[in-house]
Structure formats: C-alpha cells, structure tokens
Design a protein around this motif. Sequence first.
Motif, PDB file in Angstrom:
ATOM      1  N   LYS A   1     -41.862  42.434 -22.889  1.00  0.00           N
ATOM      2  CA  LYS A   1     -41.374  43.328 -23.943  1.00  0.00           C
ATOM      3  C   LYS A   1     -42.519  43.768 -24.860  1.00  0.00           C
ATOM      4  O   LYS A   1     -42.624  44.942 -25.212  1.00  0.00           O
ATOM      5  N   ARG A   2     -43.376  42.823 -25.236  1.00  0.00           N
ATOM      6  CA  ARG A   2     -44.516  43.170 -26.109  1.00  0.00           C
ATOM      7  C   ARG A   2     -45.473  44.119 -25.392  1.00  0.00           C
ATOM      8  O   ARG A   2     -45.960  45.087 -25.985  1.00  0.00           O
ATOM      9  N   ALA A   3     -45.761  43.856 -24.123  1.00  0.00           N
ATOM     10  CA  ALA A   3     -46.679  44.710 -23.368  1.00  0.00           C
ATOM     11  C   ALA A   3     -46.113  46.126 -23.232  1.00  0.00           C
ATOM     12  O   ALA A   3     -46.852  47.109 -23.377  1.00  0.00           O
ATOM     13  N   LEU A   4     -44.801  46.242 -22.952  1.00  0.00           N
ATOM     14  CA  LEU A   4     -44.185  47.568 -22.872  1.00  0.00           C
ATOM     15  C   LEU A   4     -44.226  48.269 -24.225  1.00  0.00           C
ATOM     16  O   LEU A   4     -44.466  49.480 -24.292  1.00  0.00           O
ATOM     17  N   GLY A   5     -44.009  47.514 -25.307  1.00  0.00           N
ATOM     18  CA  GLY A   5     -44.090  48.090 -26.649  1.00  0.00           C
ATOM     19  C   GLY A   5     -45.478  48.635 -26.934  1.00  0.00           C
ATOM     20  O   GLY A   5     -45.622  49.745 -27.448  1.00  0.00           O
ATOM     21  N   ARG A   6     -46.518  47.859 -26.588  1.00  0.00           N
ATOM     22  CA  ARG A   6     -47.898  48.328 -26.793  1.00  0.00           C
ATOM     23  C   ARG A   6     -48.184  49.546 -25.927  1.00  0.00           C
ATOM     24  O   ARG A   6     -48.826  50.501 -26.377  1.00  0.00           O
ATOM     25  N   LEU A   7     -47.705  49.548 -24.683  1.00  0.00           N
ATOM     26  CA  LEU A   7     -47.933  50.669 -23.779  1.00  0.00           C
ATOM     27  C   LEU A   7     -47.301  51.942 -24.326  1.00  0.00           C
ATOM     28  O   LEU A   7     -47.948  52.996 -24.370  1.00  0.00           O
ATOM     29  N   PHE A   8     -46.058  51.861 -24.772  1.00  0.00           N
ATOM     30  CA  PHE A   8     -45.377  53.048 -25.275  1.00  0.00           C
ATOM     31  C   PHE A   8     -45.942  53.499 -26.611  1.00  0.00           C
ATOM     32  O   PHE A   8     -46.036  54.692 -26.874  1.00  0.00           O
ATOM     33  N   HIS A   9     -46.335  52.579 -27.450  1.00  0.00           N
ATOM     34  CA  HIS A   9     -46.925  52.961 -28.739  1.00  0.00           C
ATOM     35  C   HIS A   9     -48.271  53.646 -28.522  1.00  0.00           C
ATOM     36  O   HIS A   9     -48.592  54.595 -29.216  1.00  0.00           O
ATOM     37  N   ARG A  10     -49.043  53.184 -27.541  1.00  0.00           N
ATOM     38  CA  ARG A  10     -50.332  53.813 -27.252  1.00  0.00           C
ATOM     39  C   ARG A  10     -50.124  55.197 -26.676  1.00  0.00           C
ATOM     40  O   ARG A  10     -50.816  56.146 -27.045  1.00  0.00           O
ATOM     41  N   ASP A  11     -49.154  55.366 -25.768  1.00  0.00           N
ATOM     42  CA  ASP A  11     -48.891  56.669 -25.174  1.00  0.00           C
ATOM     43  C   ASP A  11     -48.346  57.665 -26.183  1.00  0.00           C
ATOM     44  O   ASP A  11     -48.598  58.868 -26.078  1.00  0.00           O
ATOM     45  N   LEU A  12     -47.614  57.167 -27.163  1.00  0.00           N
ATOM     46  CA  LEU A  12     -47.039  58.051 -28.171  1.00  0.00           C
ATOM     47  C   LEU A  12     -48.016  58.333 -29.312  1.00  0.00           C
ATOM     48  O   LEU A  12     -47.706  59.130 -30.195  1.00  0.00           O
TER      49      LEU A  12
END
Length: 175
Positions: free
Chosen positions: A162-173
Amino acid sequence: MSPLKEALAGVAWLSGAGNTLIQGTVTLWLPRCGHQWLRHFFCEVPSMIKLACVDTRANVVQLFVASLVLLLLPLALILTSYGHIAQAVIKIKSAQAWHKALGTCGSHLIVVSLFYGTITAVYIHPNSSYAHTHGKFISLFYTVVTPTLNPLIYTLKNKDVKRALGRLFHRDLGI
C-alpha cells in the motif's frame, strides 16, 4: 502437510482432472455437421456442445450435474464457512476486530465472487440468452481477469505494498 490437507488436495486434483477427461472426451465424440464457427475464445464444453448436430440433452444434463457437484458444492461449503465466520464476528463488539476480520476475509470474498459469479453464469445456465451472447467475455473474465487480479487483490492487504503504491501514484501525479 497434514494427511487431511493432502486428501483434500488430492480430491480437488482428481475431481478436476477426472471431470475434464470425461466431459472433454464425451464432448469431442459428438458429431459435427458441416463447417461451423465456434464463436468463442476457448473450446469449452458448453460452446462445443452447441456445435453438435445430434440430440445433446444427455450431454447437457451430464454437464449440469457435474457443474452442480464441482461448482456449487464448493461454493456452498465456502459460503457456509463464511456464515460461521460472520456469526463469530457479529459477537465481537470491537470496531478494530471487525475491521481486521473484513480485511482478512474481504479479499477472498472478492475473488470467490468474481470467479464463482462468472463461471456459474456459463456452466449452470449454458443455454440462457445472457450466457449465449456474453459467454465468451464471461469465460475470459473467470479464466484470465480473475487470476490476473488475484495477486493484486491479495497483496493490497500488505501495508508495504500500500505504501509503495501510494508513493508511485504520488510521484506520477507530481504530488
């Protein structure tokens, strides 16, 4: 592995392989008339039976009985076990325990619903208009989509994922 688990695994493997051999063999022996197109992605038994030019009522009944035993019996056992789990969870007053129970059982219920919901539409009602017109997409769903989503559904419970997906989406956005 315990003897009970080995026996259950053996029953699952043998029943699946046995049903496949019997249904597949009996269906492939059916005579086909002329050149017909199989409007399907897979050579599944219900779609293959529709190509036969003889009376297939016995095949349809055999498929229905096998589907009842191999689809609905396991589903009934799963739902019964979840019924017992729900009874135990209802007795718990803690919201945190409810959340934990939902997190533990929720992913499995999603996968069970996706798999059994779609496969039942094809094998329990093979002659229904819905299964006939949407059958190939339903089959694609329970053979490809559900197994593909399986790892994603189960890993979303993991806090690190969950944390890794959060970081991935925050970086992409760009956040």
